[in-house]
Design an enzyme around this catalytic site. Structure first.
Site, PDB file in Angstrom:
ATOM      1  N   LEU A  58       0.850  -1.197   0.000  1.00  0.00           N
ATOM      2  CA  LEU A  58       0.000   0.000   0.000  1.00  0.00           C
ATOM      3  C   LEU A  58       0.887   1.249   0.000  1.00  0.00           C
ATOM      4  CD1 LEU A  58      -3.050   0.480  -0.027  1.00  0.00           C
ATOM      5  CD2 LEU A  58      -2.991   0.676   2.443  1.00  0.00           C
ATOM      6  N   HIS A  59       1.573   1.494  -1.109  1.00  0.00           N
ATOM      7  CA  HIS A  59       2.445   2.658  -1.252  1.00  0.00           C
ATOM      8  C   HIS A  59       1.604   3.851  -1.712  1.00  0.00           C
ATOM      9  CE1 HIS A  59       2.389   2.390  -5.649  1.00  0.00           C
ATOM     10  NE2 HIS A  59       2.342   1.089  -5.445  1.00  0.00           N
ATOM     11  N   ALA A  60       2.239   4.956  -2.020  1.00  0.00           N
ATOM     12  CA  ALA A  60       1.523   6.205  -2.319  1.00  0.00           C
ATOM     13  C   ALA A  60       0.505   6.069  -3.452  1.00  0.00           C
ATOM     14  CB  ALA A  60       2.517   7.319  -2.643  1.00  0.00           C
TER      15      ALA A  60
END
Length: 87
Positions: free
Chosen positions: A14-16
């Protein structure tokens, strides 16, 4: 309340960018959405909150929604996280 658990997407979790897309999905619904991982919970409408979960690839994400369209928003997030179309 509707709740489901899916793993954070491969390969980055769940990165940017992924968190932003989840937030965009949530913003299209009226229900309150909370997403939990690693003992922390974030409002689904908060980019920084979602990124702050520290959910790497494969980390279980618990999605909880409450409101008039809770089932639809949980299904939409699940479809996005798993790469499966909404049925």
């Amino acid at each position: 309340m509707t709740e489901a658990v899916w793993p954070a997407p491969e390969p980055t979790g769940l990165h940017a960018r992924t968190a932003g897309l989840v937030m965009k999905i949530v913003m299209g619904y009226k229900s309150r959405v909370d997403i939990s991982a690693n003992g922390r919970t974030a409002d689904g409408r908060s980019l920084l909150g979602l990124m702050g979960l520290g959910a790497g690839a494969g980390t279980p994400l618990c999605v909880r929604a409450e409101g008039p369209d809770e089932e639809q928003v949980v299904a939409a997030i699940g479809a996005f996280l798993t790469g499966r179309p909404l049925s």
